[in-house]
Design a protein around this motif. Structure first.
Motif, PDB file in Angstrom:
ATOM      1  N   GLU A 158       0.817  -1.215   0.000  1.00 30.67           N
ATOM      2  CA  GLU A 158       0.000   0.000   0.000  1.00 30.67           C
ATOM      3  C   GLU A 158       0.853   1.267   0.000  1.00 30.67           C
ATOM      4  O   GLU A 158       0.318   2.372   0.074  1.00 30.67           O
ATOM      5  CB  GLU A 158      -0.921   0.010   1.230  1.00 30.67           C
ATOM      6  N   LEU A 230      -3.132   6.182   6.386  1.00 27.01           N
ATOM      7  CA  LEU A 230      -4.317   6.052   5.551  1.00 27.01           C
ATOM      8  C   LEU A 230      -5.386   7.076   5.936  1.00 27.01           C
ATOM      9  O   LEU A 230      -6.085   7.624   5.064  1.00 27.01           O
ATOM     10  CB  LEU A 230      -4.885   4.634   5.667  1.00 27.01           C
ATOM     11  N   GLY A 274      -6.839   0.298   2.776  1.00 26.77           N
ATOM     12  CA  GLY A 274      -6.113   0.885   1.647  1.00 26.77           C
ATOM     13  C   GLY A 274      -6.951   0.886   0.384  1.00 26.77           C
ATOM     14  O   GLY A 274      -6.966   1.875  -0.370  1.00 26.77           O
TER      15      GLY A 274
END
Length: 289
Positions: A158, A230, A274
Motif C-alpha cells: 500500500e 491512511l 487501503g
C-alpha cells in the motif's frame, strides 16, 4: 560388608537424598508456579512424588540421628550400631488428604533405590512439562513473527511505512534457531547445561516471552502507523473534494463513508482500508486514478 562400610554407605545415601530433595523441590516450585489448566495434572504428580521422597528422607534422618546417639566404644554400643545398620527402617508414608499413615519396612539400599526412582520421575515430569510449555511459547513467537511479516508486506504493497523489514530489527532469528535446535533434540536443555532453568532471567523460555512481547509491540506500532497514514490520505482527498465542490456528490460521499468504516479500529486491516481509501480517491477524481 564391614560395619564401617555400612555406616559410610548409609551416610552417603542420606547425603544424596537430602541434596536431591532440595534440588527437585526447587525445580517443582519453579516449573509449576501456577499449577492450573494444563499444569494441574503434572504438578500434582510431581508433588506426590516429592512428598514420597520427603518421607524417604525423613526415615534416613531418623536413622542418622539414632546412629549419632550410639556410643561405639562399648560392646553394647557396637551391637546397637550393627543392629541399626543391618535392620530395616520404618518409612512412614503420610498423605495430605487425611488418608491413614502407611508404614513400610525398607533397607537403606531400598530407600536409596526408591529415592533415585522418584528423583528421575520428577525430573522427567518437569522436563516434559517444560518442553510442552516451551513448544507453546515457540508457537506464539512464530505466529507473532508471521503476523508482523504479513502486516509489513501489506504496508509495503500500500506504499505505507518506510519499506524496511521490522522483523530484522527484532533480531529473533537466533532465538528461533535455538528453539528449533531444542525441539529437534527432543530434550529440555533449558533445565541444565547451556540453557539455565526457568527461574533464571536469561532462560530460553523467558527470552521467548520477551521476544513475543517485542514482536507484538512492533506489530501494533506498525498497525497504528498504517492507520494514521491512511487516515491522513483520506482526509487529504476529502479536502480536495471540498475544494473542488465534489464532497456532496452521492458517489463520492458513499465512498467516503465506506472508507471511514474501513478505518474503524475494530475492523481495520491495511489491505481493506487501503482499497477503500483508493476507491474514494478515484471517486474524488471522477473515477480515474
Amino acid at each position: 560388608m564391614s560395619v564401617r562400610e555400612r555406616l559410610d554407605a548409609t551416610l552417603a545415601a542420606h547425603t544424596w537424598i537430602c541434596e536431591h530433595l532440595l534440588d527437585v523441590q526447587q525445580q517443582v516450585t519453579d516449573a509449576f508456579r501456577q499449577p492450573d489448566g494444563p499444569a494441574a495434572a503434572p504438578a500434582q504428580q510431581a508433588r506426590d512424588l516429592l512428598h514420597r521422597l520427603g518421607c524417604l528422607s525423613l526415615a534416613l534422618d531418623r536413622l542418622v540421628d539414632d546412629l549419632d546417639g550410639v556410643e561405639e566404644s562399648t560392646g553394647a554400643g557396637e551391637e546397637a550400631l550393627v543392629g541399626l545398620l543391618t535392620g530395616p527402617c520404618q518409612v512412614r508414608f503420610t498423605a495430605a488428604t487425611g488418608e491413614p499413615v502407611r508404614v513400610e519396612a525398607m533397607s537403606v539400599q531400598e530407600i536409596l533405590v526408591a529415592a533415585r526412582e522418584h528423583v528421575a520421575r520428577i525430573h522427567g515430569i518437569v522436563e516434559a512439562y517444560g518442553r510442552q510449555r516451551l513448544t507453546v511459547r515457540a508457537q506464539r513467537l512464530r505466529s507473532s513473527v508471521q503476523r508482523l511479516r504479513q502486516l509489513a508486506t501489506q504496508a509495503t504493497a500500500e506504499g505505507l511505512g518506510d519499506g524496511t523489514d521490522p522483523v530484522a530489527a527484532l533480531a529473533v532469528d537466533g532465538l528461533l534457531g535455538q528453539l528449533a535446535a531444542v525441539e529437534t533434540a527432543g530434550r529440555g536443555r533449558w533445565l541444565r547445561g547451556d540453557v539455565q532453568p526457568e527461574r533464571d532471567d536469561g532462560s530460553l523460555g523467558a527470552a521467548v516471552d520477551r521476544a513475543v512481547e517485542r514482536t507484538d509491540t512492533a506489530r501494533r506500532r506498525l498497525r497504528r502507523s498504517c492507520h494514521a497514514e491512511l487516515t491522513g490520505r483520506l482526509e487529504a482527498y476529502r479536502q480536495k473534494a471540498v475544494d473542488e465542490g465534489r464532497a456532496e456528490d452521492p458517489q463520492v460521499e458513499r465512498a467516503y463513508r465506506e472508507a471511514l468504516t474501513a478505518l474503524r479500529p475494530g475492523v481495520f486491516t491495511v489491505t481493506a482500508a487501503g482499497q477503500a481509501v483508493r476507491t474514494y480517491q478515484q471517486a474524488v477524481n471522477g473515477g480515474t486514478r
